[in-house]
Design a protein around this motif. Structure first.
Motif, PDB file in Angstrom:
ATOM      1  N   GLU A   1       0.792  -1.329   0.126  1.00 46.94           N
ATOM      2  CA  GLU A   1      -0.133   0.237   0.363  1.00 46.94           C
ATOM      3  C   GLU A   1       0.777   1.579  -0.020  1.00 46.94           C
ATOM      4  O   GLU A   1       0.346   2.910  -0.770  1.00 46.94           O
ATOM      5  N   ILE A   2       1.716   1.675   1.185  1.00 44.93           N
ATOM      6  CA  ILE A   2       3.084   2.534   0.909  1.00 44.93           C
ATOM      7  C   ILE A   2       3.883   2.661  -0.154  1.00 44.93           C
ATOM      8  O   ILE A   2       4.033   4.274  -0.806  1.00 44.93           O
ATOM      9  N   LEU A   3       3.810   1.653  -0.815  1.00 44.37           N
ATOM     10  CA  LEU A   3       4.747   1.140  -2.146  1.00 44.37           C
ATOM     11  C   LEU A   3       4.176   2.322  -3.451  1.00 44.37           C
ATOM     12  O   LEU A   3       4.230   3.364  -4.019  1.00 44.37           O
ATOM     13  N   ARG A   4       2.768   1.439  -3.196  1.00 40.47           N
ATOM     14  CA  ARG A   4       1.500   2.082  -4.598  1.00 40.47           C
ATOM     15  C   ARG A   4       1.555   3.678  -3.884  1.00 40.47           C
ATOM     16  O   ARG A   4       1.131   4.731  -5.059  1.00 40.47           O
ATOM     17  N   SER A   5       1.168   3.955  -2.687  1.00 39.68           N
ATOM     18  CA  SER A   5       0.122   5.401  -2.323  1.00 39.68           C
ATOM     19  C   SER A   5       1.696   6.532  -2.544  1.00 39.68           C
ATOM     20  O   SER A   5       1.238   7.858  -3.212  1.00 39.68           O
ATOM     21  N   LYS A   6       2.710   5.933  -2.339  1.00 40.60           N
ATOM     22  CA  LYS A   6       3.458   7.537  -1.783  1.00 40.60           C
ATOM     23  C   LYS A   6       4.450   6.975  -3.082  1.00 40.60           C
ATOM     24  O   LYS A   6       5.440   8.269  -2.923  1.00 40.60           O
TER      25      LYS A   6
END
Length: 376
Positions: A161-166
């Protein structure tokens, strides 16, 4: 295929990531692939720089270290090995050693894979200095690993989720597995009870004895829980300094209710899980919970999990479905969860059975990885 795994530690160092890399490398070697591990000399003792163990070619390179294992930096690069590889798989972008080797592999023309772990996970670290400095280091390494990798993997939906969003990066979820024999082993509770002369109900912790693992929270919770369930005991399994936790148990008057086993073999660990009411993981930081193999092992034995809602845990442990979630650093909430399962064994059986449905074996994980390696 010629497959190279990169990690700053390897056997005889024993730990979560070390065990994962060994399971993958040996599993690939058994399938007829040429499996290598490039690692540092740290923890190897007097073992040779180059050796073959269980079909895996191990290359230990000279390195230096700046205090922490993740801050291990290679002083040499085995270019000949990297240059001829079909795939180079680096484990953890938080490791300087891994990022440097992946950069070199990419420069030499190899196809590169990075397993991202604990992305941007330093913000809740108890140390103010680490909270201040480590996030910058973490972001730097994430960006370098993204640039140097052809394929990006995660074992945590949090990291995905973090790699996708940030970072606008697409990843594939490849978790850790377990040995298939763990699913079929007979119940070993009686052997464990005889060995340690314990007949009382137990909760079990499995992992390193480290302050980020919240073992002090577990001991405080046990002191509270035993007021309602006086026969309850805790078994704490894993390497590390026991002294502060023994002192805390003694201070709270429950030293007779806590058994520290230190490092144990697999049969004893499985016997403890089989004996237990539940596995308890009271971790206090996102950084230390990328993917808990102990949770998978507990579910493989159809045991429920009581765990803090940090890191990957709340993405895997669903409250009142396959375990119980509690807030981190909350010994009262942890005690209440322990008492709940101590008093409702049928609930524990249902939660453990549900957890078992999500367990994958190492053979299944190796198959998934080999398929990914073969694409492109």
């Amino acid at each position: 295929m010629k497959i190279i795994h990169i990690a700053h530690h390897y056997w005889p160092v024993v730990g979560g990531l070390e065990n994962v890399v060994r399971a993958l490398a040996e599993g690939m070697a058994r399938r007829g692939h040429e499996a290598h591990v490039i690692t540092s000399q740290y923890g190897a003792g007097n073992r040779p720089r180059e050796e073959v163990i269980n079909g895996v070619y191990i290359h230990r390179v000279k390195s230096t270290r700046f205090g922490y294992p993740d801050l291990t930096y290679p002083l040499e690069v085995p270019g000949g090995i990297l240059r001829n590889a079909d795939i180079v798989h680096g484990h953890s972008q938080n490791s300087l050693f891994t990022v440097k080797m992946i950069e070199e592999a990419k420069r030499l023309g190899a196809r590169t894979v990075v397993h991202f772990m604990a992305v941007d996970a330093f913000n809740d670290h108890p140390s103010r200095l680490i909270r201040l400095l480590a996030p910058r280091y973490g972001k730097r390494n994430v960006k370098k690993a993204i640039e140097a990798s052809d394929v990006r993997l995660v074992k945590s939906f949090r990291d995905m989720e973090i790699l996708r969003s940030k970072y606008s990066i697409k990843t594939e979820y490849i978790p850790d597995g377990i040995d298939e024999e763990l699913l079929g082993k007979p119940n070993m509770a009686e052997e464990f009870r005889r060995k340690y002369d314990i007949q009382d109900p137990l909760i079990v912790y499995v992992g390193r004895l480290h302050k980020l693992k919240g073992i002090d929270i577990l001991i405080k919770a046990l002191a509270i829980a035993t007021k309602e369930e006086p026969n309850l005991k805790a078994v704490i399994i894993g390497p590390g300094d026991q002294r502060p936790y023994r002192e805390l148990a003694n201070k709270l008057g429950i030293s007779d209710k806590v058994l520290f086993t230190g490092f144990v073999d697999e049969d004893i660990k499985i016997g403890a899980l089989d004996t237990s009411i539940a596995l308890v993981l009271p971790s206090v930081s996102n950084y230390v919970e990328v993917f808990s193999l102990a949770i998978t092992e507990a579910w493989a034995r159809r045991k429920p999990v009581i765990a803090s809602a940090v890191g990957e845990i709340p993405y895997r442990v669903k409250h009142m479905i396959n375990g119980l979630l509690v807030p981190p650093r909350d010994s009262t909430a942890l005690a209440e969860a322990i008492v709940t399962l101590a008093q409702d064994r049928e609930l524990g059986r249902r939660l453990g059975a549900e957890g078992r449905k999500s367990v994958l074996t190492w053979d299944e994980i190796v198959s998934k990885l080999l398929s990914i390696y073969s694409c492109g």
